[in-house]
Design an enzyme around this catalytic site. Structure first.
Site, short mmCIF file in Angstrom:
data_model
loop_
_atom_site.label_atom_id
_atom_site.label_comp_id
_atom_site.label_asym_id
_atom_site.label_seq_id
_atom_site.Cartn_x
_atom_site.Cartn_y
_atom_site.Cartn_z
N THR A 1 -0.99 4.08 -3.80
CA THR A 1 -2.27 3.73 -3.16
C THR A 1 -2.18 3.86 -1.63
O THR A 1 -2.98 4.56 -1.01
CB THR A 1 -2.65 2.28 -3.53
OG1 THR A 1 -2.62 2.16 -4.95
CG2 THR A 1 -4.01 1.91 -3.00
N VAL A 2 -1.21 3.19 -1.05
CA VAL A 2 -1.14 3.13 0.42
C VAL A 2 -0.67 4.47 1.02
O VAL A 2 -1.27 4.98 1.99
CB VAL A 2 -0.23 1.96 0.87
CG1 VAL A 2 -0.10 1.93 2.38
CG2 VAL A 2 -0.78 0.63 0.35
N GLY B 1 -9.81 -3.21 -9.42
CA GLY B 1 -8.71 -2.65 -8.63
C GLY B 1 -8.17 -3.58 -7.56
O GLY B 1 -7.36 -3.19 -6.72
N LYS C 1 5.63 -6.00 2.61
CA LYS C 1 5.79 -7.41 3.02
C LYS C 1 7.02 -8.07 2.42
O LYS C 1 7.68 -8.88 3.05
CB LYS C 1 4.54 -8.20 2.66
CG LYS C 1 4.33 -8.35 1.16
CD LYS C 1 2.89 -8.49 0.75
CE LYS C 1 2.22 -7.15 0.68
NZ LYS C 1 1.13 -7.07 -0.31
N LYS D 1 3.79 -13.19 3.41
CA LYS D 1 2.97 -12.91 4.60
C LYS D 1 3.07 -14.05 5.62
O LYS D 1 3.15 -13.82 6.83
CB LYS D 1 1.52 -12.70 4.17
CG LYS D 1 1.34 -11.45 3.32
CD LYS D 1 -0.02 -11.43 2.66
CE LYS D 1 -0.29 -10.11 1.96
NZ LYS D 1 -1.57 -10.12 1.23
N GLU E 1 -3.08 -6.39 -9.20
CA GLU E 1 -2.10 -5.49 -9.81
C GLU E 1 -2.08 -5.73 -11.33
O GLU E 1 -2.50 -6.81 -11.80
CB GLU E 1 -0.70 -5.83 -9.29
CG GLU E 1 -0.64 -5.97 -7.79
CD GLU E 1 0.07 -4.82 -7.13
OE1 GLU E 1 0.86 -4.16 -7.81
OE2 GLU E 1 -0.19 -4.59 -5.94
N1 LIG Z 1 -2.10 -1.68 -2.29
C1 LIG Z 1 -2.45 -2.47 -1.26
O1 LIG Z 1 -3.64 -2.78 -1.09
C2 LIG Z 1 -1.42 -2.99 -0.31
C3 LIG Z 1 -1.83 -3.77 0.79
C4 LIG Z 1 -0.87 -4.20 1.71
C5 LIG Z 1 0.46 -3.88 1.53
N2 LIG Z 1 0.83 -3.15 0.42
C6 LIG Z 1 2.26 -2.82 0.27
O2 LIG Z 1 2.41 -1.41 0.37
C7 LIG Z 1 3.48 -0.97 -0.46
C8 LIG Z 1 2.97 0.13 -1.41
O3 LIG Z 1 1.94 -0.42 -2.21
P1 LIG Z 1 1.06 0.52 -3.17
O4 LIG Z 1 -0.06 -0.33 -3.63
O5 LIG Z 1 0.77 1.80 -2.49
O6 LIG Z 1 2.09 0.74 -4.37
P2 LIG Z 1 2.01 1.86 -5.52
O7 LIG Z 1 0.63 2.37 -5.65
O8 LIG Z 1 2.68 1.27 -6.69
O9 LIG Z 1 2.91 3.07 -4.94
C9 LIG Z 1 4.28 2.92 -4.73
C10 LIG Z 1 4.86 4.28 -4.37
O10 LIG Z 1 6.23 4.09 -4.04
C11 LIG Z 1 7.01 5.02 -4.78
N3 LIG Z 1 8.30 4.38 -5.05
C12 LIG Z 1 8.55 3.22 -5.68
N4 LIG Z 1 9.86 2.97 -5.69
C13 LIG Z 1 10.46 3.99 -5.06
C14 LIG Z 1 11.80 4.33 -4.75
N5 LIG Z 1 12.81 3.55 -5.12
N6 LIG Z 1 12.04 5.47 -4.07
C15 LIG Z 1 11.04 6.27 -3.69
N7 LIG Z 1 9.74 6.02 -3.95
C16 LIG Z 1 9.46 4.89 -4.63
C17 LIG Z 1 6.24 5.30 -6.04
O11 LIG Z 1 6.66 6.57 -6.54
P3 LIG Z 1 5.96 7.29 -7.80
O12 LIG Z 1 4.61 7.76 -7.31
O13 LIG Z 1 6.86 8.41 -8.14
O14 LIG Z 1 5.85 6.23 -8.87
C18 LIG Z 1 4.81 5.30 -5.50
O15 LIG Z 1 4.47 6.57 -4.98
C19 LIG Z 1 4.00 -2.22 -1.18
O16 LIG Z 1 5.13 -2.70 -0.51
C20 LIG Z 1 2.83 -3.19 -1.07
O17 LIG Z 1 3.24 -4.54 -1.09
C21 LIG Z 1 -0.07 -2.69 -0.48
#
Ligand SMILES: NC(=O)c1ccc[n+]([C@@H]2O[C@H](COP(=O)([O-])OP(=O)(O)OC[C@H]3O[C@@H](n4cnc5c(N)ncnc54)[C@H](OP(=O)(O)O)[C@@H]3O)[C@@H](O)[C@H]2O)c1
Length: 324
Positions: A12-13, A183, A102, A201, A186
């Site tokens: 997502t991010v 959405g 975080k 946080k 999680e």
């Molecule tokens: N979503 C939000 O609204 C939000 C808001 C604030 C902060 N965050 C933080 O931002 C970060 C990402 O969140 P997200 O929602 O984008 O998560 P997500 O949609 O689950 O995406 C995670 C990404 O990281 C990759 N990944 C996971 N483990 C990995 C590893 N060991 N090596 C390499 N790549 C790896 C995954 O690869 P694949 O694509 O191959 O599975 C995926 O592309 C998290 O730390 C979360 O706490 C998210």
């Protein structure tokens, strides 16, 4: 000159960051004086289909990302490791880093900031309230002020659920299912509804404001799973709203923090915060009470914080720090 960037994590991010880098190319060039080029993306599963130009390396090997010699790394992976190791290595290579993670930053942020000292830029706005710029407000706009106390709604999912329960009489499970369908939550909502997300946080805010964190084991951390319909009805009868509050203050040199549901009277700065918003109410010694409110999660909101950090870093540091 071209600024080479890499994105770690393309969920997502990570995709949000890419989208903004694409859509705001002209503005970014105007702000930084340089053109921005994405040189690599790190993922876990290389087999997944990604919408990226052929010129961008897609890899599951961090060393392959480093071999691209990026100037800036955006990190949007989930969990403490391998993110911490990757960012440590990046800073050692004098690459600016910007993170949304975080869980990792609450535990290792101080170490990374010390390591970077004033030589390498570190952006972490996105770790705390997504695109709602609480970190920037504290670091850049309240430099002379002392922040004596913070009360905050730091988890949009919990706030959405509590709002739905109180305003529309829904059960926790129904509200959670709705949050997942829309959405906000999680698939595994444990971190959100058990309070851990808000805890991480709050620890990041504590480090920023007080230059230290309370002993984690001493911080009461309660989620929203024990809030009953009766609690909400009784609060409503007296004009109050139950909100999930992360709070910290310093008294006589000691830090007191807690994460728990609380009934707020209408006069409280966070009483009107409904839905998925985050809000931070802080007391500062000179400016007085201030409240900042906005989206606390989401693709573009979170990526926005990261790209704003990117611009700030490029305006504050020489771009090319690399000493390979
Ligand atoms: N979503 C939000 O609204 C939000 C808001 C604030 C902060 N965050 C933080 O931002 C970060 C990402 O969140 P997200 O929602 O984008 O998560 P997500 O949609 O689950 O995406 C995670 C990404 O990281 C990759 N990944 C996971 N483990 C990995 C590893 N060991 N090596 C390499 N790549 C790896 C995954 O690869 P694949 O694509 O191959 O599975 C995926 O592309 C998290 O730390 C979360 O706490 C998210």
């Amino acid at each position: 000159m071209t600024i080479k960037v890499a994105i770690l994590g393309f969920g997502t991010v990570g995709q949000g960051v890419y989208q903004i880098l694409q859509n705001k190319q002209k503005q970014l060039t105007q702000l930084t004086g340089e053109s921005v080029q994405l040189c690599g993306v790190l993922v876990q599963n290389k087999a997944k289909e990604r919408i990226l130009p052929d010129s961008v390396l897609i890899t599951d090997q961090f060393d392959a990302i480093l071999a691209q010699e990026p100037d800036v790394i955006f990190e949007a992976i989930v969990g403490e490791q391998p993110s911490f190791s990757y960012l440590t290595k990046a800073i050692d290579k004098r690459i600016h880093v910007i993170t949304a993670n975080k869980v990792m930053f609450a535990k290792h942020g101080t170490h990374l900031l010390d390591k970077a000292a004033n030589h390498v830029g570190i952006g972490y706005e996105a770790t705390t309230a997504s695109g709602t710029p609480i970190i920037s407000m504290i670091t850049k706009l309240l430099q002379v002020n002392s922040v004596t106390k913070i009360e905050a709604i730091l988890n949009g999912t919990s706030n959405f659920i509590l709002s739905s329960m109180q305003n529309e009489g829904k059960s926790l499970n129904t509200a959670l299912t709705e949050a997942q369908a829309q959405g906000f939550a999680e698939a595994d909502p444990t971190n959100d509804i058990e309070g851990y997300d808000a805890f991480y946080k709050l620890m990041i805010l504590s480090q920023l404001i007080y230059k230290r964190q309370p002993n984690w084991a001493d911080v009461p951390c309660e989620g929203i799973t024990n809030v009953t319909t009766e609690d909400l009805t009784s609060a409503k009868t007296s004009g109050q709203k139950i909100r999930h509050i992360a709070a910290i203050e310093e008294k006589n040199g000691e830090l007191y923090a807690s994460i728990k549901p609380q009934a707020l009277p209408p006069t409280h700065g966070l009483h009107s915060v409904d839905g998925v918003d985050n809000a931070i109410h802080l007391i500062s010694d000179l400016a007085g009470p201030l409240t900042l409110r906005g989206p606390g999660a989401g693709k573009l909101s979170t990526a926005s914080a990261m790209v704003e950090d990117f611009v700030h870093i490029l305006q504050s540091y020489p771009v090319k720090l690399l000493q390979y």
